[in-house]
Design a protein around this motif. Structure first.
Motif, PDB file in Angstrom:
ATOM      1  N   UNK A  76     -30.386  72.902 -10.621  1.00 17.61           N
ATOM      2  CA  UNK A  76     -31.578  73.763 -11.043  1.00 17.61           C
ATOM      3  C   UNK A  76     -32.797  73.622  -9.914  1.00 17.61           C
ATOM      4  N   UNK A  77     -32.926  72.329  -9.722  1.00 12.88           N
ATOM      5  CA  UNK A  77     -33.942  71.924  -8.904  1.00 12.88           C
ATOM      6  C   UNK A  77     -33.700  72.431  -7.377  1.00 12.88           C
ATOM      7  N   UNK A  78     -32.448  72.374  -6.997  1.00 13.32           N
ATOM      8  CA  UNK A  78     -31.875  72.725  -5.411  1.00 13.32           C
ATOM      9  C   UNK A  78     -32.329  74.128  -5.578  1.00 13.32           C
ATOM     10  N   UNK A  79     -31.796  74.930  -6.529  1.00 19.42           N
ATOM     11  CA  UNK A  79     -31.892  76.576  -6.369  1.00 19.42           C
ATOM     12  C   UNK A  79     -33.741  76.751  -6.589  1.00 19.42           C
ATOM     13  N   UNK A  80     -34.423  76.010  -7.357  1.00 20.73           N
ATOM     14  CA  UNK A  80     -36.001  76.371  -7.497  1.00 20.73           C
ATOM     15  C   UNK A  80     -36.398  76.016  -5.848  1.00 20.73           C
ATOM     16  N   UNK A  81     -36.082  75.007  -5.319  1.00 22.12           N
ATOM     17  CA  UNK A  81     -36.547  74.539  -3.898  1.00 22.12           C
ATOM     18  C   UNK A  81     -36.224  75.502  -3.073  1.00 22.12           C
ATOM     19  N   UNK A  82     -35.065  76.290  -3.173  1.00 15.51           N
ATOM     20  CA  UNK A  82     -34.689  77.353  -2.145  1.00 15.51           C
ATOM     21  C   UNK A  82     -35.483  78.502  -2.366  1.00 15.51           C
ATOM     22  N   UNK A  83     -35.870  79.040  -3.385  1.00 17.22           N
ATOM     23  CA  UNK A  83     -36.478  80.079  -3.908  1.00 17.22           C
ATOM     24  C   UNK A  83     -35.385  81.252  -3.896  1.00 17.22           C
ATOM     25  N   UNK A  84     -35.947  82.512  -3.651  1.00 17.91           N
ATOM     26  CA  UNK A  84     -34.899  83.637  -3.536  1.00 17.91           C
ATOM     27  C   UNK A  84     -33.759  83.590  -2.704  1.00 17.91           C
ATOM     28  N   UNK A  85     -33.906  82.618  -1.693  1.00 22.36           N
ATOM     29  CA  UNK A  85     -33.035  82.615  -0.555  1.00 22.36           C
ATOM     30  C   UNK A  85     -31.871  81.615  -1.111  1.00 22.36           C
ATOM     31  N   UNK A  86     -31.784  81.051  -2.136  1.00 21.68           N
ATOM     32  CA  UNK A  86     -30.763  80.061  -2.558  1.00 21.68           C
ATOM     33  C   UNK A  86     -29.305  80.742  -2.378  1.00 21.68           C
ATOM     34  N   UNK A  87     -29.109  82.097  -3.117  1.00 24.62           N
ATOM     35  CA  UNK A  87     -27.790  82.441  -2.930  1.00 24.62           C
ATOM     36  C   UNK A  87     -27.210  82.637  -1.517  1.00 24.62           C
ATOM     37  N   UNK A  88     -28.276  83.101  -0.752  1.00 25.91           N
ATOM     38  CA  UNK A  88     -27.826  83.397   0.669  1.00 25.91           C
ATOM     39  C   UNK A  88     -27.795  82.079   1.420  1.00 25.91           C
ATOM     40  N   UNK A  89     -28.247  81.075   1.193  1.00 21.28           N
ATOM     41  CA  UNK A  89     -28.165  79.752   1.906  1.00 21.28           C
ATOM     42  C   UNK A  89     -26.603  79.214   1.411  1.00 21.28           C
ATOM     43  N   UNK A  90     -26.631  79.195   0.126  1.00 25.65           N
ATOM     44  CA  UNK A  90     -25.204  78.742  -0.635  1.00 25.65           C
ATOM     45  C   UNK A  90     -23.905  79.674   0.034  1.00 25.65           C
ATOM     46  N   UNK A  91     -24.007  81.005   0.036  1.00 25.03           N
ATOM     47  CA  UNK A  91     -22.980  81.525   0.638  1.00 25.03           C
ATOM     48  C   UNK A  91     -22.841  81.296   2.188  1.00 25.03           C
ATOM     49  N   UNK A  92     -23.767  81.195   2.676  1.00 25.47           N
ATOM     50  CA  UNK A  92     -23.696  81.035   4.290  1.00 25.47           C
ATOM     51  C   UNK A  92     -23.019  79.725   4.520  1.00 25.47           C
ATOM     52  N   UNK A  93     -23.416  78.644   3.719  1.00 25.17           N
ATOM     53  CA  UNK A  93     -22.716  77.307   4.043  1.00 25.17           C
ATOM     54  C   UNK A  93     -21.281  77.531   3.817  1.00 25.17           C
ATOM     55  N   UNK A  94     -20.854  78.197   2.545  1.00 29.41           N
ATOM     56  CA  UNK A  94     -19.603  78.241   2.456  1.00 29.41           C
ATOM     57  C   UNK A  94     -18.604  78.968   3.252  1.00 29.41           C
TER      58      UNK A  94
END
Length: 257
Positions: A76-94
């Motif tokens: 949760x803290x990681x998602x909050x730190x990334x804000x609205x771009x969390x899903x994009x960053x996570x998908x890009x890493x994968x």
């Protein structure tokens, strides 16, 4: 996500789990046969690889929530730190991983999620984004997400997709998530009951709500699922709404934030 305090009596965990496995297998067959995972999908900036990476990451987070709930706070803290771009960053890493590695991770993760949800007592709670969840709700939520992101992939490759009875669980999520749609749009919650009548894949009519409700939504279950997962605009579906609240619901329908 959904308001998890809502009545989920219309959802069936075991049915949803079986449907989840079948939905994953269908998408797996499609992407395994498609040569270029760099093809763009309807989601801006997301390729086929991004879609699969997103599903794999979500499965990994589900397993953390179930197996080590005390560690989910870090997610949760990681998602909050990334804000609205969390899903994009996570998908890009994968998506940056070799295709074979990503495919193996997704296959292993989705199998582990299905097994973990099957083993849980149906009302055993575990943490999720903004709420506690149970297997009764997580199973159809995973089904909904695999189906919705799978639709992006089907659209990307131009492949036809045969509607199945698996849509019933997704449609039920859409119905019980109606309040979320109004909340997300900043609209007051309706007090009148709603009636939803949807034609299933075999022509049977699936219904929710009292038959005499003034607020009504009718059409095909496929179009309803495409709408509540925000894969199609209201104008691009065969759905009809009677009543101001019903029309507002279709305009703002969603099953996730």
């Amino acid at each position: 996500m959904l308001n998890y305090g809502l009545d989920v009596s219309g959802l069936e965990r075991d049915v949803a789990l079986s449907d989840l496995v079948a939905e994953g297998d269908e998408l797996d067959a499609l992407v395994s046969a498609h040569a270029d995972w760099a093809d763009p999908t309807p989601a801006a900036g997301w390729t086929i690889a991004h879609q699969i990476a997103h599903l794999a990451a979500a499965d990994a987070n589900v397993l953390i929530a179930i197996r080590t709930p005390e560690a989910f706070d870090a997610v949760l803290k990681q998602a909050e730190a990334a804000g609205g771009g969390h899903a994009d960053l996570e998908a890009a890493a994968g998506a940056a991983k070799p295709r074979s590695v990503l495919l193996d991770e997704w296959r292993a993760g989705r199998a582990e999620v299905a097994a973990a949800l099957c083993d849980l007592p149906t009302e055993h709670g575990f943490p999720w984004y903004g709420s506690q969840l149970t297997a009764t709700l997580m199973a159809p939520l995973r089904l909904m997400e695999v189906w919705a992101h799978g639709q992006d992939v089907f659209d990307a490759v131009g492949a036809a997709r045969r509607p199945t009875d698996r849509l019933r669980q997704i449609a039920t999520l859409g119905v019980i998530g109606r309040e979320l749609s109004f909340h997300a749009a900043g609209l007051p919650l309706p007090t009148d009951p709603f009636r939803v009548e949807l034609a299933g894949p075999d022509g049977r009519t699936w219904t929710w709500g009292p038959a005499d409700a003034a607020q009504r939504v009718e059409g095909g279950v496929l179009d309803f699922c495409l709408r509540v997962t925000q894969r199609r605009s209201p104008a691009a579906t065969d759905l009809t709404a009677v009543g101001g609240d019903a029309r507002a619901w279709l305009d703002n329908a969603r099953v996730f934030l």
